[in-house]
Design an enzyme around this catalytic site. Structure first.
Site, PDB file in Angstrom:
ATOM      1  N   PRO A   1     -12.233  21.241  59.660  1.00 55.64           N
ATOM      2  CA  PRO A   1     -13.485  21.941  59.406  1.00 55.64           C
ATOM      3  C   PRO A   1     -13.725  23.044  60.436  1.00 55.64           C
ATOM      4  O   PRO A   1     -13.076  23.050  61.483  1.00 55.64           O
ATOM      5  CB  PRO A   1     -14.556  20.849  59.567  1.00 55.64           C
ATOM      6  CG  PRO A   1     -13.836  19.572  59.742  1.00 55.64           C
ATOM      7  CD  PRO A   1     -12.421  19.841  60.050  1.00 55.64           C
ATOM      8  N   SER A   2     -14.636  23.937  60.119  1.00 51.35           N
ATOM      9  CA  SER A   2     -14.975  25.025  61.029  1.00 51.35           C
ATOM     10  C   SER A   2     -15.465  24.433  62.360  1.00 51.35           C
ATOM     11  O   SER A   2     -16.203  23.458  62.375  1.00 51.35           O
ATOM     12  CB  SER A   2     -16.069  25.864  60.385  1.00 51.35           C
ATOM     13  OG  SER A   2     -16.403  26.893  61.240  1.00 51.35           O
TER      14      SER A   2
ATOM     15  N   GLU B   1      -4.673  32.352  59.163  1.00 49.74           N
ATOM     16  CA  GLU B   1      -4.644  32.959  57.837  1.00 49.74           C
ATOM     17  C   GLU B   1      -5.965  33.617  57.464  1.00 49.74           C
ATOM     18  O   GLU B   1      -7.037  33.090  57.746  1.00 49.74           O
ATOM     19  CB  GLU B   1      -4.371  31.876  56.796  1.00 49.74           C
ATOM     20  CG  GLU B   1      -2.928  31.588  56.609  1.00 49.74           C
ATOM     21  CD  GLU B   1      -2.762  30.658  55.443  1.00 49.74           C
ATOM     22  OE1 GLU B   1      -1.680  30.678  54.867  1.00 49.74           O
ATOM     23  OE2 GLU B   1      -3.706  29.931  55.104  1.00 49.74           O
TER      24      GLU B   1
END
Ligand code: ATP
Length: 590
Positions: A384-385, A512
Site C-alpha cells: 500500500p501507499s 513504475e
C-alpha cells in the site's frame, strides 16, 4: 531590489570579515582601487581650496589672469577626479561581481553534494534565495558600499580637519548643532525604511496572488473565481497602497526636514560668517571653502548612515551563506572505499534494515527488513501507499543511511563503497521522471556525460524515444522546456527509460509509472525494459498488473515490514492484503 530589502539584517557587521578570503585573488585590483579612492577623496577635498583661491584671488582682486589660473587648477582637479572615479568604480564594482560569482559557485558546489536529508529540513527555495539574493547583497557591499563607506569616512575626517582650519568659530557652531539635526533626520530615516520594508512585504503578497492565480488560470476560470479573486486581490493592493501612502507622507516630511535643516544651517553660517567677512576677520574665499566642507561633511555623514544599514543587511546575508558552507554532508565516502569488481548482474542482500527519517524520528518507516535478490533476478515490490517502497530505493542509492542493519551489494556493505562508485552501478527510473532544461539528447545523456551521440541515439531508439522525437522538427535536439514541460507524461517516461538504457546498470531500480503511458508505448517500453533487465539485477516497484503477474518473485510490503514473498499465485492464495491489492489492480486494468 524588493527581495534585497526583505532579507534579514545582522548586528554582527564584523562577520563581513569572512568575505576577505573571497577577495584574495583580487589583491591587485583592490590595491589599485584603494589608491584611486584616496586620490579622489583628496581631490574632492582640495576643491574647497580651489574655491577659496577662485574667490579670493580671481573675483576679489578683479584679476583676469589669476581667475584663469584658478580655473585651470579647477579643470586639472576635475580631470584627476574623473580619472580616479573611473578607476575606482571599475575596479571595485568588477571585484564585487567576481567575488559574488565565486561565492555563488562555491556555495552551489557545496550544497549540491549535501545529503538529500538536508533538503528535508531546508527549503530549496530558501537555499535558492541565499545563492542569488544573499550573494547579491554581499556583492553590493564589496562592489560599492565598502568603498563608499571608506571614501566618506575619509572625506568626513578630512572635511572636519579642513573646516577647523578654515574657521574655528563656525566649526564649533556646526559641531554643536550637527548631532541634533543628524539625529532627527536619522530617526525619520529609520521610520521610512521600516515602512519601505512593510510596503515590500505587502507588494510581495500581491505578487504571490498574481502568480498563483495566473499559473492556475484554468482552475480559477473553471471554478468561476474571477470576480472573487479580483476582489481578494484588490484588498491586498489596497493594503499595500495604504502603507505606501504612509511611507510617502513620512518621506515627504523627511525631505522637507532635510531642506530646512540644511538650508537653515547654510543661512546661519552665511550670516555669522558673512559678518566676519564684513569685519575683515576672514575672507569670502575662506567662508566659501568652509561652507563647501560643511556640505561635504554633512553629505558623508548621510552616506555613511545609509551604508551602515546596507552593511548590516550584507552581514545577515554572509551569515546565511556561511551557515550553508558549514553544513556537513552526512552521507560521506568512506576513507578507504572498496571497489565493486563485478559488473552486470549483482547480488543484493538486505539485513535487518531499520530506518526513520530524521524529520520524523518517531515513525519507523522500515522495520527489520531482510531479503536477498539473486544476480540477474527481477523482483517486484508491492504494498500500500506509504509502505516504504520508495524509501528502500533511497537507501539502496545511499541518499539516506539506515538507522540499523545494512545493505550489501555482492557481499560489500554499500557504506564501504564510494558514493560515486555505488551510484555508477545503479539506474533509477522514478515514477515521476525528472527532466532538466535542455534537449532530449542532453536529457538522456544526463546520466553519462560525454556519451557518444550514437550511444544516446541507440538508447533513445530502444526506449522508443525516437518514435516521437523523429516527428519533431529538431529530433533528439528538441528542447524539452523547463522541467520537461514541453513533453507529455508518457514521453518523459520514455526519456527516463532511455537514460537507464544508456547507463547500462548492474542494478535497475524502477518505480513504475501508473498512468503515464498509453497502451502502445507501454508495450514498447516494456519490451525495452525487459531487454534491459536481462542484463542486470532489477527491483521494480510494481503498480501495474503486467509486472505483478509476470514477476517470478514479489515482495509484499506493509508499514515498512516485509509481510510475505512469492509468486503472484502463491501470494494471491495466502495473503489477504495481496489479494485485495491484486483485486484493485485487476479492476483498474479492466
Ligand atoms: P507510494 O507507493 O505512495 O509511493 P511508498 O511505499 O513508496 O509509497 P515511501 O515514499 O517510502 O512509501 O514513504 C514511506 C513513509 O515515509 C511514508 O509514511 C512517508 O510519509 C514517509 N516519508 C517519505 N519521505 C519522507 C521524508 N523525506 N521525510 C519524512 N518522512 C518521509
Amino acid at each position: 531590489m524588493e527581495e534585497l530589502i526583505d532579507r534579514e539584517v545582522s548586528r554582527k557587521v564584523s562577520i563581513l570579515g569572512s568575505v576577505l578570503p573571497f577577495l584574495k585573488p583580487y589583491k591587485k585590483q583592490i590595491f589599485g582601487a584603494l589608491c584611486a579612492l584616496v586620490l579622489t577623496s583628496m581631490v574632492t577635498l582640495m576643491f574647497g581650496q580651489g574655491l577659496r583661491l577662485l574667490i579670493d584671488q580671481g573675483f576679489s582682486q578683479d584679476s583676469a589672469g589669476l581667475l584663469g589660473e584658478a580655473i585651470l587648477v579647477f579643470v586639472g582637479l576635475t580631470l584627476l577626479l574623473a580619472m580616479g572615479a573611473f578607476v575606482r568604480f571599475y575596479l571595485v564594482t568588477s571585484v564585487g561581481e567576481r567575488a559574488a560569482a565565486d561565492i555563488r559557485n562555491q556555495v552551489f558546489a557545496h550544497v549540491v553534494r549535501l545529503h538529500p536529508g538536508f533538503f528535508d529540513e531546508n527549503l530549496a527555495s530558501e537555499i535558492q534565495s541565499r545563492i542569488t539574493t544573499d550573494t547579491t547583497l554581499v556583492q553590493t557591499v564589496v562592489g560599492s558600499s565598502a568603498s563608499l563607506a571608506l571614501r566618506n569616512t575619509f572625506i568626513l575626517v578630512g572635511g572636519v580637519v579642513l573646516m577647523l582650519v578654515s574657521s574655528l568659530k563656525l566649526s564649533l557652531m556646526v559641531l554643536v548643532a550637527a548631532p541634533v539635526a543628524i539625529g532627527s533626520i536619522l530617526l525619520f530615516g529609520r521610520r521610512v525604511r521600516g515602512l519601505s520594508r512593510d510596503s515590500q512585504t505587502g507588494l510581495a503578497q500581491v505578487g504571490t496572488q498574481v502568480s498563483e492565480s495566473l499559473s492556475n488560470i484554468k482552475v480559477v476560470q473553471a471554478s468561476r473565481r474571477e470576480a472573487l479573486d479580483s476582489r481578494r486581490f484588490a484588498k491586498k493592493v489596497q493594503a499595500a497602497l495604504d502603507i505606501a501612502l504612509l511611507r510617502v507622507r513620512v518621506r515627504a516630511f523627511l525631505i522637507a526636514l532635510v531642506m530646512l535643516v540644511v538650508f537653515g544651517a547654510f543661512a546661519l553660517m552665511l550670516w555669522v560668517g558673512g559678518q566676519d567677512v564684513i569685519m575683515g576677520e576672514t575672507t569670502a574665499g575662506e567662508l566659501a571653502a568652509f561652507v563647501f566642507y560643511a556640505f561635504m561633511v554633512a553629505g558623508s555623514v548621510g552616506a555613511i548612515s545609509e551604508v551602515l544599514t546596507e552593511l548590516q543587511r550584507a552581514a545577515g546575508a554572509m551569515e546565511r551563506l556561511l551557515e550553508l558552507l558549514a553544513s556537513e554532508p552526512e552521507i560521506k565516502d568512506p576513507v578507504h572505499p572498496k571497489v565493486l569488481t563485478s559488473s552486470g548482474k549483482v547480488r543484493i542482500s538486505v539485513h535487518h534494515l531499520n530506518f526513520r527519517y530524521a524529520t520524523r524520528p518517531d515513525v519507523e518507516v522500515l522495520r527489520e527488513l531482510s531479503f536477498e535478490v539473486q544476480p540477474g533476478e527481477q523482483i517486484a515490490i508491492v504494498g500500500p501507499s506509504g509502505a516504504g517502497k520508495s524509501t528502500l530505493f533511497d537507501l539502496l542509492l545511499r541518499f539516506y543511511d539506515p538507522c540499523a542493519g545494512c545493505i550489501r551489494i555482492d557481499g560489500v556493505d554499500i557504506r564501504e563503497l564510494s558514493l560515486s562508485g555505488l551510484r555508477a552501478h545503479i539506474a533509477l527510473v522514478p515514477q515521476m521522471p525528472v527532466l532538466f532544461t535542455g534537449s532530449i539528447a542532453e536529457n538522456i545523456a544526463y546520466v553519462r556525460p560525454g556519451a557518444k551521440f550514437e550511444e544516446v541515439h541507440a538508447a533513445a531508439q530502444a526506449a522508443h524515444v525516437t518514435a516521437f522525437a523523429d516527428t519533431l522538427p529538431d529530433g533528439l535536439d528538441t528542447q524539452v522546456g523547463e522541467g520537461g514541460t514541453q513533453l507529455s507524461g508518457g514521453q518523459r517516461q520514455r526519456v527516463a527509460v532511455a537514460r537507464a538504457m544508456l547507463k547500462r546498470p548492474s542494478l535497475l531500480l524502477l518505480d513504475e509509472a501508473t498512468s503515464a503511458l498509453d497502451a502502445e508505448s507501454e508495450y514498447f517500453v516494456q519490451q525495452a525494459l525487459s531487454r534491459l533487465t536481462e542484463s542486470c539485477t532489477s527491483m521494480v516497484i510494481a503498480h501495474r498488473l503486467a509486472t505483478v503477474r509476470d514477476a517470478k518473485r514479489i515482495l509484499l510490503f506493509e508499514s515498512g515490514e516485509l509481510l510475505d514473498s512469492g509468486s503472484h499465485f502463491e501470494l494471491s492464495s495466502r495473503s489477504e492484503l495481496y489479494a485485495r491489492l491484486a483485486r484493485l489492480q485487476f479492476r483498474q486494468a479492466a
